[in-house]
Structures are given as C-alpha cells and as structure tokens.
Design an enzyme around this catalytic site. Sequence first.
Site, PDB file in Angstrom:
ATOM      1  N   GLY A  15       1.156  -0.996  -0.014  1.00  0.00           N
ATOM      2  CA  GLY A  15       0.071  -0.204  -0.124  1.00  0.00           C
ATOM      3  C   GLY A  15       0.782   1.022  -0.171  1.00  0.00           C
ATOM      4  CG  ASP A  57      -7.135 -12.418   3.507  1.00  0.00           C
ATOM      5  OD1 ASP A  57      -7.729 -11.877   4.300  1.00  0.00           O
ATOM      6  OD2 ASP A  57      -8.263 -13.152   2.723  1.00  0.00           O
ATOM      7  CE1 TYR A 147      -9.795   3.724   6.918  1.00  0.00           C
ATOM      8  CE2 TYR A 147     -10.483   6.502   6.153  1.00  0.00           C
ATOM      9  CZ  TYR A 147      -9.257   5.470   6.539  1.00  0.00           C
ATOM     10  OH  TYR A 147      -8.217   5.353   6.618  1.00  0.00           O
TER      11      TYR A 147
HETATM   12  C1  AKB Z   1      -8.866   8.303   3.198  1.00  0.00           C
HETATM   13  O1  AKB Z   1      -9.478   9.333   2.538  1.00  0.00           O
HETATM   14  O2  AKB Z   1     -10.011   7.858   3.797  1.00  0.00           O
HETATM   15  C2  AKB Z   1      -7.548   8.278   3.702  1.00  0.00           C
HETATM   16  C3  AKB Z   1      -7.584   8.883   5.050  1.00  0.00           C
HETATM   17  C4  AKB Z   1      -8.310  10.040   5.393  1.00  0.00           C
HETATM   18  O3  AKB Z   1      -7.692   8.163   6.428  1.00  0.00           O
HETATM   19  N1  AKB Z   1      -6.552   8.551   3.140  1.00  0.00           N
END
Ligand code: AKB
Length: 326
Positions: A15, A57, A147
Amino acid sequence: MTNTKTRIMLTGASGQIGTELLKILRRAHGDSLVVATDIQPLSDPALRESGPFELCDVTRRDRIMEVARKYDVGTIYHMAAILSATGEKNPQLAWNININGTYNVLETARELALSRIFIPSSIAAFGPETPRENTPQETILRPKTMYGVTKVAGELLADYYVRRFNVDVRGCRFPGIISHETLPGGGTTDYAVAIFYEAVKNRRYTCFLREDSRLPMMYMPDCLKSVTELMAADFGRLRHHTDFNLAAMSFTPAELAAEIKVHIPDFAVDYKPDFRQAIADSWPTSIDDSAARKEWGWNPAYDLKGMVKDMLDVLSRRHAEGRLNY
Ligand code: AKB
C-alpha cells in the site's frame, strides 16, 4: 507480558504507506528481520528481493499466526485497510478487512505475547458533530462512513487490549497522506496526490472535491517519522495509546493548486465534486495535536510550500526520465 523477539511483520506492504514503511524498517532493523505481507505479491522488484515476503489475508487469523510463528515475530505494523471512498462503495468489505483484520492482529498479539503493535486510525474517526476547527483530542466520535465506524471501533478495541491484556498497541489518527512512491487507493484525500501527477504530465486536473474543501494533510516523510517516533516512545510517558491526533498542514484544493502554479504557471484545475464531497464535508478542517506533541515529542517538518516543492522536484525529474508511472 512482553517478549524480546526482534523480528517485525508488516501487513499491507504493497500500500501507499506500507511500501515506504517497509523500506525504512528494513533499513533500520536489517532486511532479513522485516517480513512484508500483503494479499498480493510486492510489485517493486527491489523490495521483493530485499527480504522475506508472505502472502497473508488479514481476515484469516490462522494465517497471521502462522507467519508470526514462522518468523518469530515480536512487532506488527498493521497497515492493511480499506479506505473511505472504497468503504462507501463496499461497506461490507470495509467492515470485514478493517474490523476482522484489526481483531485478528490484536488476538495474535495477545496469544503470542508480542512486544508492540502499530495500528493506524484516521481523521475519518470524526464526524459532522465533531468541532471541525482545531479538533480536540477528546471529542465526539460519530463518523458517518463505514471506514470511520471501523476506525473508531478499532481505536476502542485496541485500547481495550492495552488495558485488559497489557498488549502494547499504539496508533495515530492520520490525515490525508501525500507521497510520490506508491499511489493511494480508495481515499477521499487522494486528490492531493493525483493533482501532482496530472500537473506534471498534463498541466490540467479535474478535482473531485470542491475548491474550498479544507482538510488536514501530511507529507509522507512526516508520516513515517510519526510511526517510528511513536513506536520508539517510552510507554510510561503515554497517556493515550491508539488514538493520537496528528497535524502537519491543512489546505483546500484551491490553495494547493495555487501553490503548484507557483512552479507550473500554466497549470489549470476545474472542479467536479462527486460522492466523496459528502465524506470530506463530515471531516475536520484542522486538528489539535497537542497530546502527541506533549507525550512523545511530535513535531512535523513539512508545510504546504516545502511539500509542494519536494513533490514537484521528484515527479518532474521522473517525468523527464520517462519513468512517471501514472
Ligand atoms: C482517506 O481519505 O480515506 C484516507 C484517510 C484520511 O484516512 N486518506
């Protein structure tokens, strides 16, 4: 309980942060002592040759344990994650990788009594109810992205392991990371990397955020510095563990474009906001990082001007040599 094993395991080694973290870890600790892992083979041949690599994984705890045991690992840097924009397209995937990956790494650390773990969080842990300017360390965490949900849950889970099982877990809330080695994938702050490649290559860029979307950002050398310094900090001095606010710079797309124009006067940007705008609107514009400064001496080196100059120097040179892969 801690052990004295010196080997390091890195997840998400392909990454954006993983690739560069792998280089500095191998330089600092010795190539053979740092095991790179990812769900795909490393694409950089030099990195592939320089030390051990295992396919792994992170949703499979048995595999994480197997690799950790095989190499007698003492420390894990857990960088494998799905970012905000991909997470909104596929929330189930984001939950699976981010939550189960983090839980599996923490369980591995507990069962094998590993010495230290790094798990990054993000400014995505904040939400629209959070104070947006100079966002405090202790504040409202009600993110509206999957997220963000996984980042808040990850922080709380990691903190639980620190207190309940004495696992030494550390982490910070990263802003958008700008770099020139490996492209980011699936984030809302990715525009701040893409804009440089387009400026150097085509002198034009169409930005997927509005021109006035101010977000916290950081240049990769500072990001790497934060990881190594936090991991080296004296545990006894840390009041926080897994959730340090971090700041370096904050800017809007228009301010970034203006600074690029100082070096490339005919550079032009237009704006076509997409679904990522709503994500950016729910995040802070600037961050109070006084806890990190006080507890482990955090002090970033790069501001907007310094970062833009360095990015353009590197990418322009690469473009002139026909090596700008974008
Ligand atoms: C995103 O944009 O999802 C990442 C973050 C700010 O964690 N770069």
